[in-house]
Design an enzyme around this catalytic site. Structure first.
Site, PDB file in Angstrom:
ATOM      1  N   TYR A   1       0.848  -1.200   0.000  1.00 28.46           N
ATOM      2  CA  TYR A   1       0.000   0.000   0.000  1.00 28.46           C
ATOM      3  C   TYR A   1       0.879   1.245   0.000  1.00 28.46           C
ATOM      4  CZ  TYR A   1      -2.810   3.778   1.896  1.00 28.46           C
ATOM      5  OH  TYR A   1      -3.396   5.000   2.103  1.00 28.46           O
TER       6      TYR A   1
HETATM    7  O1  LIG Z   1      -2.157   7.219   7.967  1.00 22.25           O
HETATM    8  C1  LIG Z   1      -2.166   6.520   6.975  1.00 22.25           C
HETATM    9  O2  LIG Z   1      -1.413   6.781   6.082  1.00 22.25           O
HETATM   10  C2  LIG Z   1      -3.044   5.297   6.895  1.00 22.25           C
HETATM   11  O3  LIG Z   1      -3.876   5.235   8.037  1.00 22.25           O
HETATM   12  C3  LIG Z   1      -4.619   4.075   8.141  1.00 22.25           C
HETATM   13  O4  LIG Z   1      -3.745   2.979   8.363  1.00 22.25           O
HETATM   14  P1  LIG Z   1      -3.402   2.595   9.859  1.00 22.25           P
HETATM   15  O5  LIG Z   1      -2.651   3.676  10.542  1.00 22.25           O
HETATM   16  O6  LIG Z   1      -2.768   1.251   9.807  1.00 22.25           O
HETATM   17  O7  LIG Z   1      -4.838   2.554  10.550  1.00 22.25           O
HETATM   18  P2  LIG Z   1      -5.668   1.375  11.211  1.00 22.25           P
HETATM   19  O8  LIG Z   1      -5.841   0.246  10.290  1.00 22.25           O
HETATM   20  O9  LIG Z   1      -6.873   1.971  11.783  1.00 22.25           O
HETATM   21  O10 LIG Z   1      -4.694   0.878  12.401  1.00 22.25           O
HETATM   22  C4  LIG Z   1      -4.387   1.744  13.473  1.00 22.25           C
HETATM   23  C5  LIG Z   1      -3.527   1.041  14.466  1.00 22.25           C
HETATM   24  O11 LIG Z   1      -4.278  -0.031  15.067  1.00 22.25           O
HETATM   25  C6  LIG Z   1      -3.536  -1.227  14.980  1.00 22.25           C
HETATM   26  N1  LIG Z   1      -4.491  -2.356  14.843  1.00 22.25           N
HETATM   27  C7  LIG Z   1      -5.246  -2.484  13.743  1.00 22.25           C
HETATM   28  C8  LIG Z   1      -6.149  -3.503  13.626  1.00 22.25           C
HETATM   29  C9  LIG Z   1      -6.289  -4.415  14.656  1.00 22.25           C
HETATM   30  O12 LIG Z   1      -7.090  -5.376  14.616  1.00 22.25           O
HETATM   31  N2  LIG Z   1      -5.503  -4.260  15.760  1.00 22.25           N
HETATM   32  C10 LIG Z   1      -4.606  -3.258  15.891  1.00 22.25           C
HETATM   33  O13 LIG Z   1      -3.932  -3.149  16.913  1.00 22.25           O
HETATM   34  C11 LIG Z   1      -2.630  -1.087  13.794  1.00 22.25           C
HETATM   35  O14 LIG Z   1      -1.506  -1.930  13.957  1.00 22.25           O
HETATM   36  C12 LIG Z   1      -2.282   0.395  13.878  1.00 22.25           C
HETATM   37  O15 LIG Z   1      -1.215   0.578  14.748  1.00 22.25           O
HETATM   38  C13 LIG Z   1      -5.459   3.833   6.896  1.00 22.25           C
HETATM   39  O16 LIG Z   1      -6.068   2.577   6.937  1.00 22.25           O
HETATM   40  C14 LIG Z   1      -4.670   3.999   5.639  1.00 22.25           C
HETATM   41  O17 LIG Z   1      -5.536   3.915   4.521  1.00 22.25           O
HETATM   42  C15 LIG Z   1      -3.947   5.308   5.687  1.00 22.25           C
HETATM   43  O18 LIG Z   1      -3.248   5.597   4.553  1.00 22.25           O
END
Ligand SMILES: O=C(O)[C@H]1O[C@H](OP(=O)(O)OP(=O)(O)OC[C@H]2O[C@@H](n3ccc(=O)[nH]c3=O)[C@H](O)[C@@H]2O)[C@H](O)[C@@H](O)[C@@H]1O
Length: 427
Positions: free
Chosen positions: A239
């Protein structure tokens, strides 16, 4: 003299008395003519087959295409109609998405013209996208259903409206899903982007383009907070790699064709009408349903942290970027001078650990989460994100004002009402 037809199919064999030489000449002449006739016949047959095929093909397009026609063009023009002095007409891709729907409404509200484009794919529940579309429709914004890779549709949209700006938010989002479906990232974030830029570069006038990059381009960067000048050549997920590719691809279109380009590195955007695939959203759903949530933890048991950014702050950042984008200098595929090329962080500047996010949700939901803590799998996640926003602050006064407590409270309120919970039963 017998006709050729008689010669080919004589009705009374031996009717004519002809000498040998003459007969040989006639046979030869007859076989040449026969071949000629057959050739003519075959050419005619091929031509009619080809024209039939093309009729079927174009007929199909007109029968199945959900766009086109005088009425459709009128709707597009109405939707793009500018209602303020010096306003803009904006094509918003991904308009039925989370950020797209919010910014479209904000643009319309201040008097700009907006036409949406969205392919309504089923990466997450399309009914949420349809609900966002209904909101937009009620404000006079049309969302055209179509894919970025449909060059004919994009060209038609630019035929109908001379868009001043394109806000390009359509993308395959999500960090971890890239391991399941890598092709969808290439389709939308690379091929779709190029398809859009091709139309924009040929448009006359060319629009200015503001588009969604991602904080994930910082990948394994360890300088904190992340600045636009930091390294972005070590992405941790496909991504992130496609977003980084987008930054390079847009640079070439800026360089060759004079397109004005602004890339926005969004930092984990959240809020009402958000994306169900994101952690804050799925945690809320699972907590309410009494299901266990999985919380990832980094190396040495370090909590993961994100610079969660509230949607209203992101909307302000998008508007500020559009307002200061400057103009594209080219037209009809020819560059006439240098045009702006910019990248900005749009974050909140205060990272919050994921377990703290869960604590806040528990408080607003008045329910305890069943937590399962697991080591972060090697699935593209990065340990933390943290935005330095001084560049956006300087350029267009970007200043986030919503902290995670306040923002999540608004999200939870929306979630409960949208999914039909009685807030009193929960809070
Ligand atoms: O800032 C960005 O650039 C990105 O932010 C998000 O990606 P992400 O930060 O991974 O957001 P989440 O999927 O909501 O995850 C947030 C946090 O929760 C954690 N997480 C996620 C899912 C889960 O089941 N458990 C968990 O601990 C992830 O590891 C991460 O640290 C968006 O999904 C992306 O499309 C975007 O581009």
């Amino acid at each position: 003299m017998p006709s050729l037809e008689d010669e080919l199919f004589p009705s009374t064999p031996g009717k004519f008395k002809i000498d040998r030489g003459h007969r040989q000449f006639q046979r030869c002449f007859a076989s040449t003519s026969t071949m000629f006739l057959w050739a003519l016949f075959l050419i005619a047959l091929t031509a009619s087959y080809l024209s039939f095929q093309s009729f079927v093909h174009s007929g199909n397009r007109y029968l199945t295409a959900s766009w086109g026609g005088i009425h459709w063009e009128k709707q597009i023009r109405n939707s793009a109609h500018i209602q303020r002095p010096a306003g803009m007409s904006v094509l918003v891709t991904g308009a039925a998405g989370f950020v797209g729907s919010h910014v479209s409404l904000a643009l319309k509200k201040r008097g700009d013209g907006v036409v949406g484009l969205d392919n309504f794919n089923n990466y997450y529940d399309p009914s949420l996208k349809k609900a966002r579309e209904s909101l937009l429709n009620r404000q006079g914004i049309l969302v055209v259903e179509g894919d970025l890779n449909d060059a004919a549709l994009l060209a038609k949209l630019f035929d109908v409206v001379a868009f001043t700006h394109v806000l390009h938010l359509a993308a395959q989002a999500g960090v971890r899903y890239a391991m399941e479906n890598p092709g969808s990232y290439v389709h939308s974030n690379v091929a779709g982007l190029v398809s859009l830029l091709e139309i924009c570069k040929s448009a006359d006038p060319q629009p200015a383009i503001v588009w969604a990059s991602s904080s994930s381009v910082y990948g394994l960067n360890e300088n904190a907070p992340f600045s636009e000048s930091d390294r972005t050549d070590r992405p941790a997920s496909l991504y992130a790699a496609t977003k980084k590719a987008g930054e390079e691809i847009t640079h070439t279109y800026n360089h060759i064709y004079g397109l004005s380009i602004t890339g926005l590195r969004f930092f984990t955007v959240y809020g009402p009408w958000g994306r169900p695939d994101m952690a804050y959203f799925s945690f809320t759903k699972n907590i309410l349903q009494g299901k266990t949530i999985t919380i990832y933890r980094g190396k040495n048991k370090a909590d993961l942290a994100r610079d969660f950014t509230y949607i209203d702050d992101i909307v302000k950042g998008c508007l500020g970027s559009l307002d200061t984008s400057g103009e594209s200098t080219g037209s009809g595929g020819k560059k006439r001078g240098p045009a702006p090329y910019r990248n900005f962080n749009l974050g909140n500047t205060s990272p919050v650990k994921v377990p703290t996010l869960v604590n806040i949700l528990e408080k607003h939901l008045r329910m305890k989460a069943k937590r399962k803590i697991v080591e972060m799998p090697g699935n593209g996640d990065v340990p933390f994100t943290h935005a330095n926003i001084s560049l956006a602050q300087r350029e267009f006064g970007y200043k986030p004002t919503t902290d995670l407590q306040t923002g999540l409270k608004k999200f939870v309120r929306w979630y409960l009402s949208y999914y039909g919970y009685n807030p009193k039963d929960v809070q």
